[in-house]
Design an enzyme around this catalytic site. Structure first.
Site, mmCIF file in Angstrom:
data_model
loop_
_atom_site.group_PDB
_atom_site.id
_atom_site.type_symbol
_atom_site.label_atom_id
_atom_site.label_comp_id
_atom_site.label_asym_id
_atom_site.label_seq_id
_atom_site.Cartn_x
_atom_site.Cartn_y
_atom_site.Cartn_z
ATOM 1 N N THR A 234 4.472 7.668 14.321
ATOM 2 C CA THR A 234 4.381 7.024 15.503
ATOM 3 C C THR A 234 2.908 6.868 15.647
ATOM 4 O OG1 THR A 234 6.568 7.667 16.226
ATOM 5 C CG2 THR A 234 4.847 6.905 17.967
ATOM 6 N N LYS B 114 0.862 -1.274 -0.031
ATOM 7 C CA LYS B 114 0.058 0.128 0.154
ATOM 8 C C LYS B 114 0.793 1.291 -0.118
ATOM 9 C CE LYS B 114 -1.951 2.759 2.083
ATOM 10 N NZ LYS B 114 -1.941 4.239 1.701
ATOM 11 N N GLU C 143 8.674 15.175 17.088
ATOM 12 C CA GLU C 143 9.224 15.006 15.834
ATOM 13 C C GLU C 143 8.607 16.273 14.654
ATOM 14 O OE1 GLU C 143 8.091 11.709 13.132
ATOM 15 O OE2 GLU C 143 10.170 11.408 12.724
ATOM 16 N N GLU D 277 8.439 0.908 11.864
ATOM 17 C CA GLU D 277 9.686 1.882 11.737
ATOM 18 C C GLU D 277 8.995 3.224 11.963
ATOM 19 O OE1 GLU D 277 12.739 1.107 11.810
ATOM 20 O OE2 GLU D 277 12.614 -1.091 11.279
ATOM 21 N N CYS E 79 13.266 9.853 8.933
ATOM 22 C CA CYS E 79 12.829 9.530 10.112
ATOM 23 C C CYS E 79 14.224 9.576 11.088
ATOM 24 C CB CYS E 79 12.416 7.803 10.407
ATOM 25 S SG CYS E 79 13.278 6.840 9.220
HETATM 26 P P1 NAI Z 1 1.258 8.169 8.139
HETATM 27 O O1 NAI Z 1 2.108 7.428 8.880
HETATM 28 O O2 NAI Z 1 -0.092 8.371 8.645
HETATM 29 O O3 NAI Z 1 1.369 7.596 6.840
HETATM 30 C C1 NAI Z 1 2.041 6.599 6.290
HETATM 31 C C2 NAI Z 1 1.341 5.398 5.659
HETATM 32 O O4 NAI Z 1 0.605 4.866 6.501
HETATM 33 C C3 NAI Z 1 0.772 5.992 4.278
HETATM 34 O O5 NAI Z 1 0.668 5.048 3.392
HETATM 35 C C4 NAI Z 1 -0.684 5.976 4.824
HETATM 36 O O6 NAI Z 1 -1.731 5.883 3.880
HETATM 37 C C5 NAI Z 1 -0.709 4.646 5.912
HETATM 38 N N1 NAI Z 1 -1.846 4.999 6.916
HETATM 39 C C6 NAI Z 1 -2.188 6.122 7.566
HETATM 40 N N2 NAI Z 1 -3.252 5.706 8.484
HETATM 41 C C7 NAI Z 1 -3.263 4.404 8.257
HETATM 42 C C8 NAI Z 1 -4.209 3.324 9.193
HETATM 43 N N3 NAI Z 1 -5.080 3.906 10.111
HETATM 44 N N4 NAI Z 1 -3.909 2.075 8.645
HETATM 45 C C9 NAI Z 1 -3.145 1.759 7.717
HETATM 46 N N5 NAI Z 1 -2.360 2.535 7.099
HETATM 47 C C10 NAI Z 1 -2.431 3.730 7.271
HETATM 48 O O7 NAI Z 1 1.839 9.558 7.872
HETATM 49 P P2 NAI Z 1 0.901 10.966 7.249
HETATM 50 O O8 NAI Z 1 -0.361 10.887 7.857
HETATM 51 O O9 NAI Z 1 1.271 10.904 5.776
HETATM 52 O O10 NAI Z 1 1.994 12.067 7.975
HETATM 53 C C11 NAI Z 1 1.705 12.597 9.301
HETATM 54 C C12 NAI Z 1 3.026 12.788 10.086
HETATM 55 O O11 NAI Z 1 3.788 11.563 10.458
HETATM 56 C C13 NAI Z 1 3.902 13.705 9.390
HETATM 57 O O12 NAI Z 1 3.580 14.981 9.445
HETATM 58 C C14 NAI Z 1 5.195 13.362 9.751
HETATM 59 O O13 NAI Z 1 5.439 14.085 10.972
HETATM 60 C C15 NAI Z 1 4.974 12.004 10.377
HETATM 61 N N6 NAI Z 1 5.838 11.012 9.405
HETATM 62 C C16 NAI Z 1 6.914 10.176 9.896
HETATM 63 C C17 NAI Z 1 7.557 9.358 8.904
HETATM 64 C C18 NAI Z 1 8.765 8.670 9.592
HETATM 65 O O14 NAI Z 1 9.356 7.997 8.991
HETATM 66 N N7 NAI Z 1 9.074 9.051 10.787
HETATM 67 C C19 NAI Z 1 7.035 9.207 7.724
HETATM 68 C C20 NAI Z 1 5.967 9.592 7.565
HETATM 69 C C21 NAI Z 1 5.335 10.703 8.103
#
Ligand code: NAI
Ligand code: MG
Length: 491
Positions: free
Chosen positions: A243, A188, A394, A263, A297
């Site tokens: 997280t 996904k 973060e 991760e 990250c």
């Molecule tokens: P997210 O962690 O929600 O999205 C990452 C992936 O998870 C995407 O493919 C999304 O479609 C999927 N996802 C979201 N909700 C889900 C659920 N309930 N069940 C299964 N899959 C789900 O990140 P998002 O909303 O794009 O960004 C939010 C914040 O997270 C950002 O502002 C950033 O600060 C942080 N972030 C941190 C990352 C890291 O590697 N530390 C990577 C991405 C975002």
């Protein structure tokens, strides 16, 4: 402009639908627009998948997992297919890099070297595992004559949920580790940067993997992602992202005790001792937070400088930072591209305002160039302290918080660096062998990098505390897609 971007735009416009059981499917017909974050324009659209498409994809992956064409495939053949996939990625390197640059925003040089370069390394590294995933022979103490041994068996169908910050590298890492272990997968991609993941599906088919071994369902996290996490046919979830979402996934996985690897976020510390090679440390510390516009990250977002080098280091850091050109990743000479989206830009700007309000001193950046594009200039705060949100949370943007330390107990310094809910990575700059080893031991993070950094796929990667669960890369990363079986044979 490099003509590769025209090729990539045409490719992006043509990519749509879910890739299920070796064929492209339209799904319900509902779509989600995909944006170029440097121009704020639509470049294509993905299918908005939900429970139906997820169910089809999981069933296809299950059939492929059970079929002898995959389950009985010799390890050497699995290795050959993975190497073939790596070659195809390499042959398409420029175009894949251009797709990533247009969809995610990262500068083309970075996507060529880092995004696609790491993807190729990850696939080649994992290609070596099918033939090396050995168990142990175990001395037996129970009465009788026994031969005891262990094997690592593929877990089954793996859901791979990927974020938007380094989509192609993370996708290829997860896909190749899962396939090396013998799993089949449903991927996904992130809805904010899905295109390189869709392109990978085409290359997987071209490489000759059996149909259904790799499936891709696009859509939002709350629809497609949650449907995947909740599907009873999923045996393993490998997630990279925030997280908060990682915790939601862990909750949702409890019902049928799916295996979960997470991760997640970080607030990693860089520590510079007075004996460090500053000519190397300054650019590395800067790119360690500003690279990919801070959307990493493991970004080194908290900097601890020894007081005797503080002024010299800051002067060099600010000078280096001011030379970093911010702009569209398709242009030459750009060091930092846009953030992924308007909301992400706004979130980062809100943290910068909070840093000012909380009393940190802004010495570089702090502003956003005028649009279009979700740009933020690289930003440095000094006089930061752990009560501030810019030090605790973060930000996932190009914002560095700097603090000072003096001579004294290394335990106190380590305690300051460890004062975080996260524990993903740490960076230490020193020529003192004792300080290097002492900090490597005292820092509570999954990785400690001394005098440099880089993504080494043979070394496990993952977090202490709220930075995650489990490890990717190395033997651990492949074994995370397996169950260990113990066999005892009496004779
Ligand atoms: P997210 O962690 O929600 O999205 C990452 C992936 O998870 C995407 O493919 C999304 O479609 C999927 N996802 C979201 N909700 C889900 C659920 N309930 N069940 C299964 N899959 C789900 O990140 P998002 O909303 O794009 O960004 C939010 C914040 O997270 C950002 O502002 C950033 O600060 C942080 N972030 C941190 C990352 C890291 O590697 N530390 C990577 C991405 C975002
Ligand atoms: Mg995009």
């Amino acid at each position: 402009m490099n003509p590769i971007f025209d090729t990539a735009r045409a490719r992006i416009a043509a990519l749509s639908g879910h890739f299920i059981d070796g064929a492209w499917r339209k799904g319900s017909g509902a779509t989600i627009p995909v944006l170029d974050p440097a121009r704020e324009t639509a470049i294509g659209a993905i299918a908005a998948g939900g429970a139906d498409e997820v169910d089809q994809a999981v069933r296809a992956a299950r059939r492929a997992f059970d079929a002898p064409s995959w389950s009985a495939m010799p390890a050497a053949e699995r290795e050959r297919l993975l190497l073939r996939l790596a070659d195809l990625v390499e042959e398409n390197r420029d175009e894949l890099a251009a797709v990533e640059t247009i969809d995610n925003g990262m500068p083309y040089g970075v996507s060529r070297m880092m995004a696609v370069g790491s993807a190729i390394s990850a696939i080649r590294y994992h290609a070596g595992w099918p033939r090396r995933l050995t168990g142990e022979t175990v001395p037996m103490s129970v009465p009788g004559n026994w031969h005891g041994y262990t094997t690592h068996e593929a877990l089954g169908v793996a859901a791979l949920i990927v974020p938007w910050n380094a989509p192609f590298a993370i996708t290829c890492t997860k896909v190749s580790a899962a396939l090396a272990a013998g799993c089949t997968v449903v991927l996904k991609p992130a809805e904010l940067a899905p295109m390189s993941g869709l392109r990978l599906a085409e290359l997987v088919a071209q490489a000759g993997f059996p149909e259904g071994v790799v499936n891709v369902v696009t859509g939002t996290g709350v629809e497609a992602g949650a449907a995947l996490v909740g599907h009873p046919g999923i045996d393993k979830i490998s997630f990279t992202g925030s997280t908060a979402t990682g915790k939601a996934i862990l909750h949702q996985s409890v019902g049928d005790l799916k295996r979960v690897s997470l991760e997640l976020g970080g607030k990693s510390a860089s520590i510079v001792f007075p004996d460090a090679d500053l000519a190397r440390a300054i650019p590395a510390v800067a790119m360690g937070i500003f690279g990919n516009s801070g959307q990493v990250c493991a970004a080194g977002s908290r900097l601890f400088l020894h007081e005797t080098i503080f002024d010299r280091f800051i002067e060099g850091l600010v000078a280096f930072t001011q030379k970093l050109r911010v702009g569209p990743g398709t242009e030459e000479g750009i060091a930092l591209g846009p953030l992924i989206s308007g909301p992400q830009r706004d979130k980062v700007m809100a943290y910068i305002e909070a840093g000012k309000a909380e009393g940190a001193a802004l010495i570089a950046g702090g502003d956003a160039p005028s649009g279009p594009g979700y740009f933020v200039n690289p930003t440095i705060f000094v006089d930061a302290d752990p009560s501030m949100s810019i030090v605790r949370e973060e930000i996932f943007g190009p914002v560095l918080s700097v603090m000072k330390f003096g001579d004294g107990d290394l335990d106190d310094l380590a305690a300051r660096a460890n004062d975080s809910i996260y524990g993903l990575s740490a960076y230490v700059w020193t020529a003192h062998l004792g300080h290097a080893h002492a900090m490597a031991k005292k820092l509570r993070s999954g990785s400690v990098k001394i005098n440099g950094s880089g993504m080494e796929f043979a070394l496990p990667f993952g977090g202490f505390r709220q930075s995650g669960l489990g490890r990717e890369h190395g033997r651990h990363g492949v074994e995370a897609f397996t169950e260990t079986k113990s066999v005892m044979v009496g004779w």
